[in-house]
Design an enzyme around this catalytic site. Structure first.
Site, mmCIF file in Angstrom:
data_model
loop_
_atom_site.group_PDB
_atom_site.id
_atom_site.type_symbol
_atom_site.label_atom_id
_atom_site.label_comp_id
_atom_site.label_asym_id
_atom_site.label_seq_id
_atom_site.Cartn_x
_atom_site.Cartn_y
_atom_site.Cartn_z
ATOM 1 N N PHE A 53 0.827 -1.208 0.000
ATOM 2 C CA PHE A 53 0.000 0.000 0.000
ATOM 3 C C PHE A 53 0.862 1.260 0.000
ATOM 4 O O PHE A 53 0.638 2.191 -0.786
ATOM 5 C CB PHE A 53 -0.914 -0.025 1.228
ATOM 6 N N ASP A 54 1.857 1.320 0.870
ATOM 7 C CA ASP A 54 2.724 2.506 0.976
ATOM 8 C C ASP A 54 3.407 2.812 -0.346
ATOM 9 O O ASP A 54 3.410 3.950 -0.823
ATOM 10 C CB ASP A 54 3.813 2.286 2.030
#
Length: 420
Positions: free
Chosen positions: A200-201
């Site tokens: 996600f990051d």
């Protein structure tokens, strides 16, 4: 999308909703560490953070007493709230918590508080002032101070090198669990981020960079948590799958990057009158000189990142698949990323023109590399029924070096006269 181009407005010290900063702590089965973590963070913010704040505990379907502990902390400490999700996934927790928050600046950190909290105000200050749009802690800056094992250090650096090669990332540390984003930017980017786990990051940062947003990096002091329960191999494989998916989306134009840049990107700078007429300094972004020495340097950097990624993949899958299938999988994945990286960074080609042809050339180089590495493995195993793993890796590295020379020759012949 909401029009956001141009300089960002500074965040008001006391917005109508209250908190200026919302720090999200995603947790899964952290009943032992959650209490000390939140109390320490709350104390630090109360003493050292000059704006109203909120701490949101995002529980990822914990099956122990984490949720009970979280509700107890919310009743004990002002400004602590709890969000419960019925499904696991750090990305899912962050997306849900950030989307529901009314704070203009959103952050997150890992529950182990590996990052020194003294970096929190430097992390979010450029977002509050409007100078930057996202902020990330980096353990790889020269001034960072980091304590962790050699295995994690090698994997982290290999992953970030691979990101730079495959996705042209310009941020230095995608995996540090210490990040912040402006809420007006998050509302536009979060619907485009598909990953719900550890990638996600990275996906968020790549989209932000491609949208022309300013990403602020803060060197941090970081001490590895020896009790970390992150499955390194599973996470690395998931990250590589995420890189492949995101790379395909960028290559095929599936993401609205033009609209993103128009809506989110900062307006280009205009020269002052006294600067007009000066010769440009250096090469424009994205344009790589065609000279052989520069190409060799860039190709070598991409090759180092690809080789490290190949070795990580091979070691991760060798036990489950066997030597030859693990070699095939690792070589195929890194070959695709290698071609994309060399296309953009080494030979200065952007856009989709001739992309299919270039990847076919990359697959031809992949076939030659596979023949070299598989042949080397076959010869080694014919000579020794059960060779030591270091010997096996040494043979593969030597074969990959030979394959790398062939790859450069093939790619340069195919791309040299087709720079975008």
């Amino acid at each position: 999308m909401t029009a956001l181009s141009g300089p960002r407005a500074a965040v008001q010290a006391r917005p109508a909703a209250g908190a200026v900063l919302d720090v999200v702590i995603p947790v899964y089965n952290e009943e032992a560490d959650l209490g000390p973590c939140v109390r320490r963070l709350h104390s630090h913010l109360s003493e050292h953070f000059p704006y109203p704040f909120r701490i949101t505990i995002a529980d990822n379907a914990s099956v122990d007493d984490t949720l009970t502990v979280a509700h107890g902390l919310a009743g004990e400490l002002p400004g602590v709230e709890v969000l419960h999700l019925d499904a696991k996934g750090r990305g899912r927790a962050l997306s849900a918590a950030w989307s529901a928050s009314s704070a203009p600046v959103l952050a997150y950190m890992d529950v182990d508080l590996s990052t020194d909290l003294a970096a929190l105000l430097p992390l979010v200050a450029p977002l509050i002032s409007g100078h930057s749009d996202l902020a990330v802690g980096t353990r790889l800056a020269r001034t960072s101070r980091v304590v962790r094992g050699a295995k994690r250090e090698v994997i982290s650096r290999a992953y970030n090198l691979l990101l730079r090669g495959a996705l042209a990332a310009r941020f230095s540390d995608a995996q540090c669990g210490f990040k912040a984003i402006r809420a007006d930017v998050a509302v536009e980017l979060l619907p485009l981020v598909r990953d719900t786990g550890w990638f996600f990051d990275t996906e968020l940062l790549v989209l932000a960079q491609r949208a022309g947003l300013r990403i602020h990096e803060v060197p941090v002091d970081w001490v590895d948590d020896p009790d970390s329960r992150v499955d390194i191999v599973a996470t690395a494989l998931a990250d590589l799958r995420g890189m492949g998916r995101l790379g395909r989306a960028l290559l095929t134009g599936a993401l609205p990057l033009t609209d993103l840049r128009a809506q989110l990107g900062r307006a280009p700078l205009t020269a002052r009158p006294e600067q007009l007429g000066r010769a440009p300094l250096g090469v424009p972004p994205g344009q790589v000189p065609v000279g052989l020495p520069r190409q060799l340097v860039r190709f070598a950097a991409v090759g180092v990142a690809s080789t490290l990624a190949y070795l990580v993949l091979f070691v991760a899958t060798r036990g489950a698949l066997g030597a030859q299938p693990a070699n095939l999988l690792a070589l195929l994945l890194t070959a695709v990323a290698n071609t994309a990286a060399n296309r953009r960074l080494t030979f200065g080609i952007s856009g989709r023109r001739h992309a299919g042809r270039h990847h076919l050339q990359g697959l031809l180089a992949f076939g030659l590399g596979l023949a070299l590495t598989s042949g080397s493995l076959a010869v080694l195993h014919a000579a020794h029924a059960a060779p030591a793993r270091p010997v096996e890796l040494a043979v593969l590295v030597a074969a990959n070096l030979a394959a790398t020379v062939l790859r450069f020759v093939l790619l340069r012949l195919g791309m040299h006269h087709r720079r975008g």
